[in-house]
Design an enzyme around this catalytic site. Sequence first.
Site, PDB file in Angstrom:
ATOM      1  N   ASP A   1       0.939  -1.330   0.031  1.00 54.55           N
ATOM      2  CA  ASP A   1       0.044  -0.130  -0.178  1.00 54.55           C
ATOM      3  C   ASP A   1       0.733   1.468  -0.021  1.00 54.55           C
ATOM      4  O   ASP A   1       1.672   1.283   1.082  1.00 54.55           O
ATOM      5  CB  ASP A   1      -0.726   0.031   1.126  1.00 54.55           C
ATOM      6  CG  ASP A   1      -1.882  -1.406   1.261  1.00 54.55           C
ATOM      7  OD1 ASP A   1      -2.549  -1.478   0.053  1.00 54.55           O
ATOM      8  OD2 ASP A   1      -2.190  -1.630   2.331  1.00 54.55           O
TER       9      ASP A   1
ATOM     10  N   ASP B   1     -13.838  -2.949  -1.794  1.00 56.43           N
ATOM     11  CA  ASP B   1     -13.524  -2.853  -0.405  1.00 56.43           C
ATOM     12  C   ASP B   1     -14.945  -2.674   0.294  1.00 56.43           C
ATOM     13  O   ASP B   1     -15.827  -2.018  -0.298  1.00 56.43           O
ATOM     14  CB  ASP B   1     -12.656  -1.427  -0.100  1.00 56.43           C
ATOM     15  CG  ASP B   1     -11.346  -1.227  -0.785  1.00 56.43           C
ATOM     16  OD1 ASP B   1     -10.674  -2.424  -0.742  1.00 56.43           O
ATOM     17  OD2 ASP B   1     -11.151  -0.215  -0.904  1.00 56.43           O
TER      18      ASP B   1
END
Length: 251
Positions: free
Chosen positions: A11, A130
């Site tokens: 990330d 998500d």
Amino acid sequence: MLAKRIIPCLDIKDGRTVKGVNFVNLRDAGDPVELGALYSEQGADELVFLDITATHEKRKTLAALAHDIAEHLSIPFTIGGGIKSVEDVDVLLASGADKISINSAAVRNPQLIEDLAKRFGSQFVVVAVDAKSIDGDWFVHLNGGRLATEVRLLDWVKEAEDRGAGEILFTSMNHDGTKNGFANDITARVSETVSIPVIASGGAGNMEHFYDVFTEGKADAGLAASIFHFREIGITDLKSYLRDKGVTVRL
């Protein structure tokens, strides 16, 4: 049985690898180029690079950094973050992407999945989702988890498959960074809803969690970040553990 895959995730924020809990409270986790090279050497099956603030900051993915990471890899490389068009993907292909991951842009413009699948092939298109459990139902969130929608998780993954997605990367926002285990129940439901591979993300804290998500969660791959970044679990050790438990993994 197809071999289950172990996938570290980078990330990226401001050019550095970061990791938080439930998508917030980010902390530095190291240099992404060094981490990518390390995971490639350790036997990771793939590497995922997600520019986690690209969509929120309304800019394109960090293509130059992605290119630097790709130069040190000998494993498949998936790049995501800020992709909104076929033209954006052309840049990432030149940066070394083997697959691309689209998330918010796909929800806002589902036709994008079809366009990318037609241009590059379904195997190239990973739809990242998500989602958060709210009052017992799972809803898709956008912009790195910042924006709630009324789109239901299972409806969306099925539509994504129908439009040409080759894989689903499902992250449980409720479990992300907690190290309490993957969301096995809902991951299994996602796996049962689609016929394409499902990558489970969010909640890995120990080796048993991977075993659980491959068996109870019916996932095809397990993705994690902090436990690898902070050397809490070695990829070689994890694969040995899974083999001993009867799970088929790549050497």
